[in-house]
Design an enzyme around this catalytic site. Structure first.
Site, mmCIF file in Angstrom:
data_model
loop_
_atom_site.group_PDB
_atom_site.id
_atom_site.type_symbol
_atom_site.label_atom_id
_atom_site.label_comp_id
_atom_site.label_asym_id
_atom_site.label_seq_id
_atom_site.Cartn_x
_atom_site.Cartn_y
_atom_site.Cartn_z
ATOM 1 N N CYS A 206 -18.741 1.990 -18.586
ATOM 2 C CA CYS A 206 -19.953 1.798 -17.774
ATOM 3 C C CYS A 206 -20.665 0.470 -18.053
ATOM 4 O O CYS A 206 -21.305 -0.086 -17.160
ATOM 5 C CB CYS A 206 -20.920 2.954 -17.987
ATOM 6 S SG CYS A 206 -20.199 4.546 -17.549
ATOM 7 N N GLU B 75 0.825 -1.212 0.000
ATOM 8 C CA GLU B 75 0.000 0.000 0.000
ATOM 9 C C GLU B 75 0.861 1.264 0.000
ATOM 10 O O GLU B 75 0.495 2.254 -0.609
ATOM 11 C CB GLU B 75 -0.967 -0.007 1.191
ATOM 12 C CG GLU B 75 -2.031 -1.087 1.120
ATOM 13 C CD GLU B 75 -2.942 -0.975 -0.108
ATOM 14 O OE1 GLU B 75 -3.024 0.099 -0.729
ATOM 15 O OE2 GLU B 75 -3.573 -1.993 -0.454
ATOM 16 N N TYR C 85 -5.408 6.762 4.659
ATOM 17 C CA TYR C 85 -5.555 5.812 3.565
ATOM 18 C C TYR C 85 -4.831 4.496 3.877
ATOM 19 O O TYR C 85 -5.420 3.420 3.812
ATOM 20 C CB TYR C 85 -5.029 6.442 2.265
ATOM 21 C CG TYR C 85 -4.753 5.424 1.206
ATOM 22 C CD1 TYR C 85 -5.767 4.973 0.385
ATOM 23 C CD2 TYR C 85 -3.482 4.875 1.062
ATOM 24 C CE1 TYR C 85 -5.536 4.003 -0.574
ATOM 25 C CE2 TYR C 85 -3.232 3.906 0.114
ATOM 26 C CZ TYR C 85 -4.254 3.472 -0.699
ATOM 27 O OH TYR C 85 -4.012 2.506 -1.619
ATOM 28 N N CYS D 102 -14.126 2.514 -13.922
ATOM 29 C CA CYS D 102 -14.648 3.877 -13.708
ATOM 30 C C CYS D 102 -13.505 4.867 -13.949
ATOM 31 O O CYS D 102 -13.068 5.582 -13.054
ATOM 32 C CB CYS D 102 -15.216 3.990 -12.293
ATOM 33 S SG CYS D 102 -16.253 5.443 -12.039
ATOM 34 N N CYS E 54 -25.886 4.020 -10.493
ATOM 35 C CA CYS E 54 -25.032 5.188 -10.746
ATOM 36 C C CYS E 54 -25.848 6.377 -11.254
ATOM 37 O O CYS E 54 -26.637 6.246 -12.184
ATOM 38 C CB CYS E 54 -23.944 4.828 -11.758
ATOM 39 S SG CYS E 54 -22.773 6.172 -11.991
ATOM 40 N N ASP F 120 -9.145 6.567 -1.812
ATOM 41 C CA ASP F 120 -8.043 7.163 -2.575
ATOM 42 C C ASP F 120 -8.664 7.924 -3.750
ATOM 43 O O ASP F 120 -9.889 8.052 -3.839
ATOM 44 C CB ASP F 120 -7.032 6.090 -3.025
ATOM 45 C CG ASP F 120 -7.590 5.126 -4.061
ATOM 46 O OD1 ASP F 120 -8.777 5.250 -4.430
ATOM 47 O OD2 ASP F 120 -6.831 4.255 -4.522
ATOM 48 N N CYS G 164 -19.703 -2.148 -15.641
ATOM 49 C CA CYS G 164 -19.664 -1.727 -14.230
ATOM 50 C C CYS G 164 -20.763 -2.391 -13.412
ATOM 51 O O CYS G 164 -21.942 -2.342 -13.770
ATOM 52 C CB CYS G 164 -19.815 -0.210 -14.132
ATOM 53 S SG CYS G 164 -19.770 0.358 -12.419
#
Ligand code: ADE
Length: 352
Positions: free
Chosen positions: A223, A63, A146, A216, A232, A164, A226
């Site tokens: 889309c 990370e 984060y 995204c 959405c 993030d 997704c």
């Protein structure tokens, strides 16, 4: 497709005043959104090395490396870093130059120094056991909201949301917020907190990051692929904050060489210990070319928002300079070189 119709009909949006507006989905929608994302993540997740284990140290290192750095650039660094420092104790007992040498090329070197510093704290003050909650993790040097949420959720299953830049974009689009509205971190964070799956927070958070990184997208989002399309409120490109214009900077560096073969040496200078960027790291001396000289080649190198265009000159023979040092080419890989230096030295064949 019944899910689409059903969910759309059930969608519940509670909007208050413009300044404090927040979007909430009903409990059924939230349950369905979690399930849809987790199912999508199971089938679409990339096979990444840090996903193979639950070792909090390995997840922490991944990370930290992934902040501000693309997955493709992290992979090889991650492999070599963990081969050298397989445990938090191994990292804690390493020297800073060793750590920086393995970080070389990833940029944002403060991350490596803070990781090293924090590893020493874990080894010396916590008997090598990583803190298990986001709140405790945040007490470590360099661990922000984060990283703490990512490690706590992925390694320890704590139901905290990771936000993030990618996640922020996903949430803003789902909620139908403008880029300006999405800048309110508390609003985005609160929304993220209502969505995170309490049973599988690590997979949920990684699914969110993965969705932002692969579907995204900032421009031309995909889309149709997704899992959250039914909910959405944007579906399509969304006004994203304008990027700061890239600055360009021209400069020149010189590769001074002496000797041949494995005895060949190259002249390097060390950046000041208090430099704001890449402090203490080694680089090629700068060079003032005369009008008649032309460079051997030119390299481009991006550091934060600056695009460096660097003319490289190659010279042989003696040179003196109080702040520079002759370094055998056989020792270059153990030095904490800046990314640009490594790139140039590879180009001229001094490094593999
Ligand atoms: N970006 C940063 N950490 C990540 C993770 N664990 N999965 C996907 N993308 C990421």
């Amino acid at each position: 497709m019944t899910a689409v119709v059903k969910s759309a009909a059930k969608r519940q949006v509670v909007a208050a005043s413009a300044a404090s507006s927040t979007v909430q989905f009903g409990a059924d929608d939230v349950r369905e959104m979690r399930a849809a994302l987790l199912k999508w993540y199971e089938t679409h997740k990339r096979d990444l090395p840090w996903r193979a284990a639950r070792d909090p140290y390995r997840i922490w290192v991944s990370e930290v490396m992934l902040q501000q750095t693309r997955v493709a650039a992290v992979l090889e660094h991650y492999r070599l870093f963990l081969a050298a420092f397989p445990t938090v104790q191994a990292l804690a007992t390493a020297s800073e130059p060793e750590v920086l040498a393995l970080w070389s090329g990833l940029g944002y070197y403060r991350r490596a120094r803070m990781l090293h510093h924090a590893a020493k704290m874990v080894a010396e003050e916590l008997a090598g056991a990583m803190p298990r909650t986001a709140e405790e993790l945040r007490a470590l040097p360099g661990v922000g909201a984060y990283t703490a949420a990512a490690v706590a959720s992925i390694a320890f299953g704590e139901p905290v949301a990771v936000v993030d830049g990618n996640v922020e974009r996903v949430l803003a689009r789902v909620a139908g917020w403008s880029a300006a509205e999405a800048r309110f971190a508390t609003r985005v964070g609160r929304f993220a907190g209502t969505l995170v799956d309490p049973e599988r927070p690590g997979d949920f958070n990684q699914g969110m990051m993965e969705l932002g990184a692969t579907v995204c997208l900032p421009r031309a989002p995909l889309c149709l692929g997704c899992p959250w399309q039914p909910w959405c409120r944007t579906r399509g490109e969304h006004a994203v904050p304008a990027r700061r214009a890239q600055q360009r900077q021209h400069s020149a560096r010189v590769v001074w060489l002496r000797g041949t073969g494995m005895r060949q040496q190259v002249r390097l200078v060390q950046r000041a210990a208090d430099a704001s960027l890449m402090a203490g790291m080694w680089e090629l001396p700068s060079y003032e070319a005369k009008a008649a000289e032309s460079p051997e080649f030119t390299v481009r190198h991006a550091i934060t928002v600056t695009n460096h265009i660097v003319d490289v000159y190659v010279r042989n023979g003696a040179v003196r300079g109080p702040e520079s040092e002759w370094v055998p080419v056989s020792e270059l890989s153990q030095r904490a070189l800046t990314g640009l230096t490594r790139k140039v030295l590879r180009r001229v064949g001094c490094m593999p």
